[in-house]
Design an enzyme around this catalytic site. Structure first.
Site, PDB file in Angstrom:
ATOM      1  N   THR A  27       0.855  -1.187   0.000  1.00 15.03           N
ATOM      2  CA  THR A  27       0.000   0.000   0.000  1.00 15.03           C
ATOM      3  C   THR A  27       0.891   1.238   0.000  1.00 15.03           C
ATOM      4  O   THR A  27       2.096   1.153   0.184  1.00 15.03           O
ATOM      5  CB  THR A  27      -0.920   0.051   1.233  1.00 15.03           C
ATOM      6  OG1 THR A  27      -0.120   0.321   2.404  1.00 15.03           O
ATOM      7  CG2 THR A  27      -1.679  -1.251   1.431  1.00 15.03           C
ATOM      8  N   LEU A  56       3.251  -1.017   4.686  1.00 15.88           N
ATOM      9  CA  LEU A  56       2.606   0.224   5.094  1.00 15.88           C
ATOM     10  C   LEU A  56       3.675   1.308   5.130  1.00 15.88           C
ATOM     11  O   LEU A  56       4.756   1.091   5.673  1.00 15.88           O
ATOM     12  CB  LEU A  56       1.954   0.078   6.471  1.00 15.88           C
ATOM     13  CG  LEU A  56       0.950  -1.070   6.643  1.00 15.88           C
ATOM     14  CD1 LEU A  56       0.485  -1.151   8.095  1.00 15.88           C
ATOM     15  CD2 LEU A  56      -0.250  -0.872   5.720  1.00 15.88           C
ATOM     16  N   VAL A  82       7.477  -2.158   6.879  1.00 11.46           N
ATOM     17  CA  VAL A  82       7.465  -0.697   6.868  1.00 11.46           C
ATOM     18  C   VAL A  82       8.136  -0.173   5.601  1.00 11.46           C
ATOM     19  O   VAL A  82       9.305  -0.460   5.347  1.00 11.46           O
ATOM     20  CB  VAL A  82       8.170  -0.127   8.114  1.00 11.46           C
ATOM     21  CG1 VAL A  82       8.178   1.399   8.065  1.00 11.46           C
ATOM     22  CG2 VAL A  82       7.485  -0.613   9.387  1.00 11.46           C
ATOM     23  N   LYS A  83       7.375   0.591   4.812  1.00  4.38           N
ATOM     24  CA  LYS A  83       7.920   1.185   3.586  1.00  4.38           C
ATOM     25  C   LYS A  83       8.639   2.487   3.921  1.00  4.38           C
ATOM     26  O   LYS A  83       8.085   3.367   4.582  1.00  4.38           O
ATOM     27  CB  LYS A  83       6.800   1.461   2.573  1.00  4.38           C
ATOM     28  CG  LYS A  83       6.363   0.249   1.793  1.00  4.38           C
ATOM     29  CD  LYS A  83       5.244   0.584   0.828  1.00  4.38           C
ATOM     30  CE  LYS A  83       5.760   1.039  -0.503  1.00  4.38           C
ATOM     31  NZ  LYS A  83       4.662   1.166  -1.503  1.00  4.38           N
ATOM     32  N   ILE A  84       9.861   2.575   3.433  1.00  6.44           N
ATOM     33  CA  ILE A  84      10.723   3.717   3.704  1.00  6.44           C
ATOM     34  C   ILE A  84      11.230   4.279   2.374  1.00  6.44           C
ATOM     35  O   ILE A  84      11.651   3.510   1.502  1.00  6.44           O
ATOM     36  CB  ILE A  84      11.934   3.289   4.566  1.00  6.44           C
ATOM     37  CG1 ILE A  84      11.472   2.689   5.902  1.00  6.44           C
ATOM     38  CG2 ILE A  84      12.887   4.452   4.779  1.00  6.44           C
ATOM     39  CD1 ILE A  84      10.912   3.679   6.888  1.00  6.44           C
TER      40      ILE A  84
END
Length: 217
Positions: A27, A56, A82-84
């Site tokens: 997402t 996310l 966790v998208k960074i």
């Protein structure tokens, strides 16, 4: 190759799960906003449906903010990734989160060297954007080939998520190259089923079936 769905639409996720081909979900803030629903409400429903990784994204631009948000996102479910963003501050956050056992997905990758930096920082996943790169250079899939070669050369564990997928050819080329994962919009996943000869063949079989006497069903 694993199939991820790039969506925050719960109904699309449910349909893909019924087909038995869904391995995870990615997402981003744009996809979440399109639902028109509260963030936690949408995410909670997705995490309850999907057993595989669910990416996310953080929204802060500084490492401290990304780390803080990453920890909060990780608390929402055991399968949260966790998208960074691919920035110097982002890599600081990757190092910190991965050291705490929180998997990260470095996003907005457009060059092999960016992917190399993400892998060296210990990211679990890296997301090169092939469609957006195709828009300006036509070399989206070349990027995947180069990243795969680099990761193979140095035996990085970082998995490649082919992102910004626009059409079935991107999926096919990803599989031929040997990418770990391809994340795609629902409409692209639907298109993978389709071929005109399949429809023609099915129609012919059904017509011939009508001629069979004393059919069992």
């Amino acid at each position: 190759m694993k199939f991820f769905l790039d969506t925050a639409n719960v109904e699309e996720i449910k349909k893909a799960m019924e087909w038995g081909i869904l391995d995870g979900v990615t997402t981003n803030p744009t996809l979440i906003s399109k639902t028109g629903r509260p963030f936690k409400e949408v995410v909670k429903e997705i995490l309850e449906l999907v057993d595989g990784p669910v990416s996310l994204e953080t929204v802060s631009l500084d490492a401290e903010g990304m780390i803080r948000e990453g920890r909060m996102l990780a608390e929402l479910g055991e399968n949260v990734v966790v998208k960074i963003p691919m920035t110097p501050e982002g890599l600081k956050a990757v190092i910190a989160l991965e050291s705490e056992g929180i998997p990260t997905n470095v996003t907005l990758v457009f060059s092999p060297t960016q992917a190399l930096l993400a892998a060296k920082a210990g990211a679990s996943y890296v997301s090169p954007f092939v469609g957006r790169l195709d828009d300006i250079s036509g070399e989206g899939m070349k990027l995947i080939e180069e990243i795969k070669t680099i990761f193979s050369n140095y035996e990085f564990d970082t998995e490649i998520i082919v992102a910004s997928v626009r059409h079935p050819m991107h999926v096919l080329e990803s599989a031929l190259i040997g990418a770990d994962i391809c994340t795609m919009p629902f409409k692209v996943m639907e298109q993978l089923f389709k071929h005109p000869l399949t429809d023609i063949g099915l129609e012919r079989f059904l017509k011939d079936w009508e001629k069979v006497p004393e059919k069992p069903f």
